[in-house]
Structures are given as structure tokens and as C-alpha cells.
Write an enzyme that holds these catalytic residues in place. Structure first.
Site, short mmCIF file in Angstrom:
data_model
loop_
_atom_site.label_atom_id
_atom_site.label_comp_id
_atom_site.label_asym_id
_atom_site.label_seq_id
_atom_site.Cartn_x
_atom_site.Cartn_y
_atom_site.Cartn_z
N GLY A 21 0.81 -1.21 0.00
CA GLY A 21 0.00 0.00 0.00
C GLY A 21 0.84 1.26 0.00
N ASP A 22 0.17 2.40 0.22
CA ASP A 22 0.85 3.69 0.22
C ASP A 22 1.89 3.78 1.33
OD1 ASP A 22 -0.76 4.47 -1.90
OD2 ASP A 22 -2.23 5.46 -0.62
#
Length: 572
Positions: free
Chosen positions: A206-207
Site C-alpha cells: 500500500g501507500d
């Protein structure tokens, strides 16, 4: 079927295309194209592509002797299958764009058959030669996989896309992390000599995982002066009834410019000692070395903004095809962690968003419910919304010259309407203007005093800075719909004290496609190069690309196009 023409540039032959029939194929400098030689039944052949460009092709392979099918007969659901013949075959692997969502890419395979194996081998060799000439395609990548990202699907996501890299003949060294911070340790500790062996690093997660790798690379390698600290500016001079200070010429005459009280920007001498070999010729950031992100997280805002789709296959295809865009990066400098702590500088880099107050509280609350998976953000967000906490703070920022004639009170009417938004897309004109040098900060000592700084002080629900639009499934247009990937600006969002119902309407606008979340009197939106922050009284925590970061005093500046990504931007 026989070879009709061959020279150094153009090749023509007749093949049988699987499920289409006999076609005359031409190979030139742009790719392959073909026309149908004969139809078994008129109008029985479905409409299909008749050309493949090299720019959309990532692999070709010879698959030896086997079946090639003629087109099916008739249009009815129970139509008869076409005849099948055995011959030598080769497959061309390329990209197919979704008809309903052009940013969503899928793999597509065209199988050609010929009775002569040498003809197939010749075409495979010529196509491979042309693919090798495609500029910018990676040959070797370092891949980090976070098995705990999102719903814990990191390894499964990589297994799904790994065959694409194998077909494209991209060598990958895959490292699966076993603990938080391991990717940061690996990327900060790797030598420049080792890093130069790769064309880039790919994060499967993810980010927050991407941010971990980004910081591992930049903290030990990126050299630039710090932005001004909150203490570099004088005390506020003008207050209105709402305890807000607008140091700017406005129609109500309550503003004055801030004058900086320092001439020197602070050097990054606390992070200049790197374990990387600085005598090597390899330096990061650079144009050749790129970062890639294959989404497996909870929100995946970065990949939504850079490819237009939250889809692992789309991201993998962007990578193997060697797509390239530049991405702005924000440098976040913490001067003090808490009001009572001593000054101790700490630096983080952000690729998407840094937020204080509501955004930090949601991340803090969600950590208690990690067992819920991505749904914990909805639950935590509801709890934090009902709490409706306010945080007093003072924010100073560089004025955007374009907004010079607009005041905070009438800012909403100057914000672009939906039809006027210039949204970042593939080959964006805004992002493709010549950027500043990658190693230069936006604020240089030579012209620091030429910039006009403004101040806003009051009680805020949240203070946020968006580097990109931050589009995601819960905010389809993002926090700032017309934010760009590489324009050299931060979008400072100050959400002031307001009734809970008004704030709910603001959040509702964020969740709507085509909404207007910035068109509220309690929302300040400033397009800026840098800002400083100082909390007063009760404190929250900062959310930097999904990671918690405590800061009582903080500064931020943006570096235009600091890193390059394996992506092309969202398509229209």
C-alpha cells in the site's frame, strides 16, 4: 502460405490467426498489422483489432506445434466451433484497454500459426529485436513484497503478476518483508553500487509501504536545505474575531505580509552520513532509476493517481512497458515532537498526503482495530467524526501568486468549477513543462525574501497538504481534484471550526464523483510551495502517507519531479 516479402525494415507473411482465420500480416517499425484474407461465412467473424503496436507489446514467444482454430460459425449462442488445424505457432502478448474504463489494462494474447517453423522463428526474432529497441524498459528490478498489506494479500498479488515479468524477460529479485521497517532498512542500507544494478525498485503493498521504501532511498541520499521553521517568522500582528490571522492584502483590510527573520536555510547535516558508497557514479534520485507500485493496500491512492486504476495487472503492465512519469515529493521536517520536548530534527518524505487533526486521529484510532482489516478506517473515521475534536494551531505558507487577489472570505467563488478543472492525465501539459533541477528545493536562500508568506491561526478540525489529488475508492475525485503529479505545488487544506453537520456535508462532497468539497466558507485551500506548522495547546498527530508522525513544530516543502515512477498517468 509462403513468405511474400522480406527486407531489413518490412516483413510480410500469411498466417492463420487463432479464432480469426487466414490473415496477411505486415511487420514494420511500429508493430504488426493484418488484414483478413478470406472468411468462411460472411459476417461470421467478430470484430477484432487488426494491429498491435510495439509500445503495447511486452513479449513474444514460440510455442512449437499445436492447434490453431478457425473462427466459429454463426452468431447464435450455440454456434458451431470452427475447424482446428495443427501448425507451428507463436504468441504475441500485449495490452488491451478496457472499453468501459480506459485506464484499466488487461493482458491480451494473439496466436499466429504457420506450417513452416523457420518463418515463425524469424518473426519471433524480428519482434524481439524491435521490443529490445523500445526505450526505457526495465531489465532488472528489485521487488519488495509486504505480506501484511491491506487484507494480507501482498504475496498473492505478486504471484498473480509475476508471470508478466517473466514473459517480458525482466529479472526480479524478490524480498518478502517479515517485520515493519524492514524495507526501509534494506533500501537505506543498500550501497549505490548494488542499487545501480537495477533499473528500479517495485513495492507490492500500500501507500505506507511505498512511503517506507521512498524514505529509505531519500533520507540517506537526497541533499537539500531545509525549509524555514515556524520560529523563523515573527509573532502574529492582526487578529479578527475568530482568532484567525490572514497576513495578506484583502478587501477587508485585515492582512499584512510576513517578513522572514532569517537569511540562512538549515542544512541537512543530521542525515548526510549515508551507508551508501558515495564514490560510485550512481546517484539517486535520477531519471533512469524508477519506482513502481503494485497495489495491495487499503486505499492505494498513489497508484490510483499515477495509473488511473487500482489494479495489480495494470500496474505490472505499466512497469514492464517502461512507462515513465515524474512525481512531486514533499519533504516534511519536524523541529519538535511535543511542546515539552527539546528541538530534535527528524525528516520524512511524502508522495501523497500529510494531514493533522482529523486525518491523524483516524489513523491513531484505526491502529486499535487492525484485526478488522481495511474496514477499520470506516469504523475509526465514524468515531473520530462524532468526537469532532478541534486543534489550535498556527500555519504560515508561501502565497500562490495566482491567488493574490482572492481573500479567505470569498475564496470559494474563485475555486474552479467542475467544468473548469484541469485534471492530471496522460501526457499532461501542466506536468510536462520543464521542471526545476531535481536537487534544488523550491525555496532558495537567494530569493527567500522575495517570497510573500501568509499566516492563518485558529482552531482547526484538520490541517492537510496534498501532493497529488489522492483519488481513492472513497474519494473518487480525491481531496483536490485538479492537483497534478508533477507541477511543483502543495495543496494546503485548512478545515476550520464548523458545525458537525457542515463538516459532514464536506465529507459527503469528498465521497461524491464531481463533488465540490472545497467550496465551503470553513475550508481554506492554498496552492503553495512550502508551509510551516505549530500546534497550540491540545495536540493531535500527523498522518504522513498513512504513517503516524508526531510533531509540535513542522515545516514542509515540495520538490518538483523528484522521483520517477513506472507509470503513465490516468487515461481519459
Amino acid at each position: 502460405m509462403e513468405r511474400e516479402e522480406e527486407d531489413s525494415r518490412i516483413l510480410k507473411s500469411k498466417f492463420v490467426l487463432d479464432h480469426v482465420g487466414e490473415v496477411s500480416v505486415t511487420l514494420n517499425s511500429d508493430g504488426l498489422s493484418w488484414i483478413k484474407v478470406d472468411s468462411f461465412i460472411k459476417n461470421s467473424v467478430p470484430k477484432r483489432d487488426t494491429a498491435i503496436e510495439y509500445s503495447d507489446t511486452y513479449a513474444v514467444e514460440f510455442i512449437d506445434w499445436g492447434l490453431i482454430h478457425e473462427p466459429a460459425l454463426g452468431k447464435a449462442p450455440g454456434r458451431l466451433l470452427g475447424r482446428a488445424s495443427e501448425m507451428f505457432r507463436f504468441k504475441v502478448h500485449c495490452v488491451r484497454r478496457s472499453k468501459t474504463q480506459s485506464s484499466l489494462w488487461k493482458t491480451s494474447i494473439y496466436t499466429f500459426g504457420h506450417k513452416d517453423s523457420q518463418t515463425c522463428h524469424l518473426w519471433v526474432a524480428r519482434i524481439n529485436f524491435s521490443l529490445d529497441m523500445e526505450a526505457g524498459r526495465p531489465k532488472s528490478l528489485l521487488v519488495f513484497v509486504n505480506p501484511m498489506s491491506g487484507k494480507g494479500n501482498g504475496c498473492r498479488t505478486w504471484d498473480e503478476v509475476a508471470p508478466i515479468f517473466c514473459l517480458a524477460q525482466v529479472q526480479t529479485k524478490v524480498l518478502v518483508t517479515r517485520r515493519a521497517g524492514q524495507a526501509f532498512d534494506a533500501t537505506s542500507g543498500i550501497s549505490n553500487r548494488e542499487l545501480s544494478r537495477y533499473d528500479g525498485i517495485v513495492a507490492v503493498g500500500g501507500d505506507g509501504f511505498f512511503n517506507e521504501i521512498l524514505n529509505g532511498l531519500l533520507l540517506s541520499r537526497h541533499k537539500a536545505p531545509y525549509p524555514p521553521s515556524p520560529n523563523d517568522f515573527g509573532q502574529p500582528v492582526n487578529k479578527n474575531d475568530n482568532n484567525l490571522v490572514y497576513l495578506k492584502e484583502t478587501s477587508v483590510g485585515t492582512s499584512e505580509p510576513i517578513k522572514s527573520q532569517t537569511k540562512n536555510l538549515r542544512p541537512e547535516d543530521d542525515i548526510c552520513d549515508s551507508v551508501a558508497d558515495r564514490e560510485d557514479n550512481f546517484h539517486f534520485p535520477n531519471d533512469r532509476f524508477r519506482l513502481g507500485l503494485i497495489p495491495a493496500g487499503s486505499t492505494d491512492a498513489i497508484v490510483m493517481c499515477t495509473t488511473g486504476a487500482r489494479d495489480p495487472t495494470t500496474s505490472a503492465l505499466h512497469i514492464v512497458l517502461g512507462k515513465r512519469i515524474s512525481l512531486d515529493i514533499a519533504q516534511i521536517v519536524r523541529w519538535k515532537a511535543t511542546f515539552t520536548s527539546k528541538e530534535e530534527i527528524s525528516v520524512r518524505y511524502a508522495a501523497s498526503f500529510a494531514g493533522y487533526g482529523f486525518y491523524g486521529d483516524v489513523i491513531t484510532e484505526s491502529e486499535r482495530y487492525r484485526w478488522m482489516g481495511p474496514k477499520r478506517y470506516d469504523y475509526a473515521g465514524t468515531k473520530v467524526f462524532l468526537r469532532h475534536s478541534l486543534y489550535e494551531a498556527e500555519v504560515t505558507f508561501v502565497e500562490d501568486i495566482k491567488d493574490e487577489n482572492s481573500s479567505a472570505g470569498d475564496r470559494a467563488k474563485f475555486l474552479p468549477k467542475k467544468s473548469e478543472r484541469v485534471v492530471c492525465r496522460v501526457k499532461c501539459d501542466v506536468c510536462n513543462t520543464k521542471p526545476v533541477e531535481m536537487s534544488e528545493p523550491p525555496i532558495r536562500e537567494s530569493h527567500l525574501h522575495d517570497l510573500k508568506w501568509l499566516r492563518s491561526r485558529g482552531k482547526f478540525i484538520s490541517v492537510g497538504a496534498a501532493v497529488i489529488s489522492c483519488r481513492n475508492e472513497k474519494a473518487p475525485d480525491g481531496l483536490v481534484a485538479d492537483a497534478h503529479l508533477s507541477d511543483g505545488f502543495l495543496h494546503l487544506l485548512l478545515i476550520k471550526d464548523c458545525p458537525r453537520a457542515s463538516y459532514l456535508w464536506h465529507l459527503t462532497q469528498l465521497a461524491r464523483k464531481g463533488g465540490h468539497p472545497l467550496n465551503f466558507e470553513f475550508v481554506e485551500h492554498h496552492k503553495t510551495l512550502a508551509f510551516t506548522f505549530k500546534s497550540i495547546g491540545k495536540e493531535s498527530v500527523w498522518n504522513v502517507d498513512g504513517e503516524l508522525f508526531s510533531a509540535h513544530q513542522l515545516s514542509a516543502q515540495v520538490f518538483r519531479g523528484l522521483v520517477s515512477l513506472f507509470a503513465a498517468g490516468p487515461e481519459v
